[in-house]
Design a protein around this motif. Structure first.
Motif, PDB file in Angstrom:
ATOM      1  N   ALA A 141       0.856  -1.188   0.000  1.00 47.63           N
ATOM      2  CA  ALA A 141       0.000   0.000   0.000  1.00 47.63           C
ATOM      3  C   ALA A 141       0.890   1.235   0.000  1.00 47.63           C
ATOM      4  O   ALA A 141       1.988   1.212   0.558  1.00 47.63           O
ATOM      5  CB  ALA A 141      -0.900   0.003   1.223  1.00 47.63           C
ATOM      6  N   SER A 142       0.401   2.307  -0.638  1.00 50.38           N
ATOM      7  CA  SER A 142       1.181   3.542  -0.653  1.00 50.38           C
ATOM      8  C   SER A 142       0.252   4.745  -0.651  1.00 50.38           C
ATOM      9  O   SER A 142      -0.903   4.660  -1.074  1.00 50.38           O
ATOM     10  CB  SER A 142       2.100   3.593  -1.877  1.00 50.38           C
ATOM     11  OG  SER A 142       1.335   3.662  -3.070  1.00 50.38           O
ATOM     12  N   ILE A 143       0.804   5.839  -0.159  1.00 47.54           N
ATOM     13  CA  ILE A 143       0.103   7.117  -0.186  1.00 47.54           C
ATOM     14  C   ILE A 143       1.117   8.170  -0.609  1.00 47.54           C
ATOM     15  O   ILE A 143       2.276   8.139  -0.174  1.00 47.54           O
ATOM     16  CB  ILE A 143      -0.536   7.461   1.184  1.00 47.54           C
ATOM     17  CG1 ILE A 143      -1.328   8.766   1.104  1.00 47.54           C
ATOM     18  CG2 ILE A 143       0.495   7.506   2.282  1.00 47.54           C
ATOM     19  CD1 ILE A 143      -2.203   9.036   2.315  1.00 47.54           C
ATOM     20  N   SER A 144       0.690   9.072  -1.480  1.00 49.38           N
ATOM     21  CA  SER A 144       1.602  10.107  -1.961  1.00 49.38           C
ATOM     22  C   SER A 144       1.852  11.136  -0.863  1.00 49.38           C
ATOM     23  O   SER A 144       1.116  11.224   0.113  1.00 49.38           O
ATOM     24  CB  SER A 144       1.015  10.789  -3.203  1.00 49.38           C
ATOM     25  OG  SER A 144      -0.190  11.454  -2.873  1.00 49.38           O
ATOM     26  N   ALA A 145       2.897  11.905  -1.050  1.00 53.67           N
ATOM     27  CA  ALA A 145       3.280  12.890  -0.048  1.00 53.67           C
ATOM     28  C   ALA A 145       2.192  13.931   0.195  1.00 53.67           C
ATOM     29  O   ALA A 145       2.015  14.394   1.316  1.00 53.67           O
ATOM     30  CB  ALA A 145       4.572  13.579  -0.466  1.00 53.67           C
ATOM     31  N   ARG A 152      -3.275   0.325  -3.485  1.00 50.54           N
ATOM     32  CA  ARG A 152      -3.142  -0.940  -2.765  1.00 50.54           C
ATOM     33  C   ARG A 152      -3.085  -2.055  -3.783  1.00 50.54           C
ATOM     34  O   ARG A 152      -3.861  -2.094  -4.736  1.00 50.54           O
ATOM     35  CB  ARG A 152      -4.329  -1.164  -1.833  1.00 50.54           C
ATOM     36  CG  ARG A 152      -4.180  -2.454  -1.046  1.00 50.54           C
ATOM     37  CD  ARG A 152      -5.452  -2.775  -0.347  1.00 50.54           C
ATOM     38  NE  ARG A 152      -6.460  -2.981  -1.378  1.00 50.54           N
ATOM     39  CZ  ARG A 152      -7.406  -3.897  -1.320  1.00 50.54           C
ATOM     40  NH1 ARG A 152      -7.526  -4.648  -0.283  1.00 50.54           N
ATOM     41  NH2 ARG A 152      -8.257  -4.042  -2.294  1.00 50.54           N
ATOM     42  N   ARG A 153      -2.139  -2.972  -3.560  1.00 51.42           N
ATOM     43  CA  ARG A 153      -1.990  -4.104  -4.456  1.00 51.42           C
ATOM     44  C   ARG A 153      -1.919  -5.368  -3.598  1.00 51.42           C
ATOM     45  O   ARG A 153      -1.146  -5.436  -2.643  1.00 51.42           O
ATOM     46  CB  ARG A 153      -0.722  -3.933  -5.279  1.00 51.42           C
ATOM     47  CG  ARG A 153      -0.506  -5.035  -6.270  1.00 51.42           C
ATOM     48  CD  ARG A 153       0.743  -4.892  -7.107  1.00 51.42           C
ATOM     49  NE  ARG A 153       1.594  -3.796  -6.726  1.00 51.42           N
ATOM     50  CZ  ARG A 153       2.319  -3.076  -7.564  1.00 51.42           C
ATOM     51  NH1 ARG A 153       2.294  -3.337  -8.845  1.00 51.42           N
ATOM     52  NH2 ARG A 153       3.097  -2.112  -7.145  1.00 51.42           N
ATOM     53  N   SER A 157      -5.921  -8.355  -6.316  1.00 50.45           N
ATOM     54  CA  SER A 157      -6.538  -7.124  -6.807  1.00 50.45           C
ATOM     55  C   SER A 157      -5.597  -5.929  -6.739  1.00 50.45           C
ATOM     56  O   SER A 157      -4.581  -5.957  -6.053  1.00 50.45           O
ATOM     57  CB  SER A 157      -7.797  -6.807  -5.985  1.00 50.45           C
ATOM     58  OG  SER A 157      -7.434  -6.491  -4.660  1.00 50.45           O
ATOM     59  N   ILE A 158      -6.013  -4.896  -7.463  1.00 45.66           N
ATOM     60  CA  ILE A 158      -5.322  -3.610  -7.455  1.00 45.66           C
ATOM     61  C   ILE A 158      -6.395  -2.551  -7.244  1.00 45.66           C
ATOM     62  O   ILE A 158      -7.463  -2.595  -7.856  1.00 45.66           O
ATOM     63  CB  ILE A 158      -4.591  -3.354  -8.790  1.00 45.66           C
ATOM     64  CG1 ILE A 158      -3.512  -4.402  -9.018  1.00 45.66           C
ATOM     65  CG2 ILE A 158      -4.006  -1.955  -8.820  1.00 45.66           C
ATOM     66  CD1 ILE A 158      -2.833  -4.308 -10.373  1.00 45.66           C
ATOM     67  N   ALA A 159      -6.099  -1.600  -6.383  1.00 49.19           N
ATOM     68  CA  ALA A 159      -7.044  -0.506  -6.143  1.00 49.19           C
ATOM     69  C   ALA A 159      -6.261   0.790  -6.001  1.00 49.19           C
ATOM     70  O   ALA A 159      -5.156   0.809  -5.477  1.00 49.19           O
ATOM     71  CB  ALA A 159      -7.863  -0.764  -4.889  1.00 49.19           C
TER      72      ALA A 159
END
Length: 171
Positions: A141-145, A152-153, A157-159
């Motif tokens: 999972a990642s969130i931009s700065a 989320r992968r 699935s990919i979201a």
């Protein structure tokens, strides 16, 4: 000021510098290093710690040897270690990063301000720009700065959520 001084708890009682020699005067390797405190409290840092090492033992104010800290001085790093399991038990300081070991978790602060947290089950990165990435055996999972983009992968699935909408897709 007195109120602050009254609330402080003494953590450390004393500190002693030692030098450990791993070879005898004829050059033969010792089974145990010969350790002694230098008279002038000054020690050079040998280029090969397996030959000679300088370290400081800081005694706990509680008198518990598990809380004592050993500070090993190396030419390329400083290592703090202790056997206390209820708090940090290792700190590594190099030119490029500081790393702390706490209860099986390693937290590393890099020279650029990025942070990595690693455990047996997952790794989390906080990049210097503030973006975050978390990776486990089950997902990434990642969130931009700026907080606008989330991704989320998983194996199935990919979201993603972004300024243009939401995308969710099976793999």
């Amino acid at each position: 000021m007195t109120e602050i001084m009254n609330t402080l708890r003494q953590t450390w009682r004393s500190a002693q510098l030692y030098i450990g020699f791993h070879r005898d005067q004829k050059g033969a390797r010792r089974l145990q290093p010969n350790v002694w405190p230098p008279k002038n409290a000054n020690a050079s840092i040998h280029s090969d710690p397996s030959e000679q090492e300088a370290f400081v033992v800081v005694k706990s104010a509680q008198g518990d040897p598990e809380q004592d800290v050993q500070i090993k001085l190396r030419p390329d790093k400083i290592v703090l270690r202790r056997d206390f399991q209820d708090a940090w038990n290792g700190v590594l300081v190099t030119e490029d990063f500081v790393s702390v070991a706490v209860a099986g978790i390693s937290i590393r602060i890099n020279h650029d301000g990025s942070i990595t947290r690693e455990s047996e089950t997952d790794t989390t990165w906080v990049e210097a720009d503030g973006s975050v990435l978390k990776k486990t055996d089950f997902a990434e999972a990642s969130i931009s700065a700026d907080g606008i983009d989330l991704k989320r992968r998983t194996p199935d699935s990919i979201a993603a959520v972004g300024k243009d909408g939401v995308i969710a897709k099976s793999r």
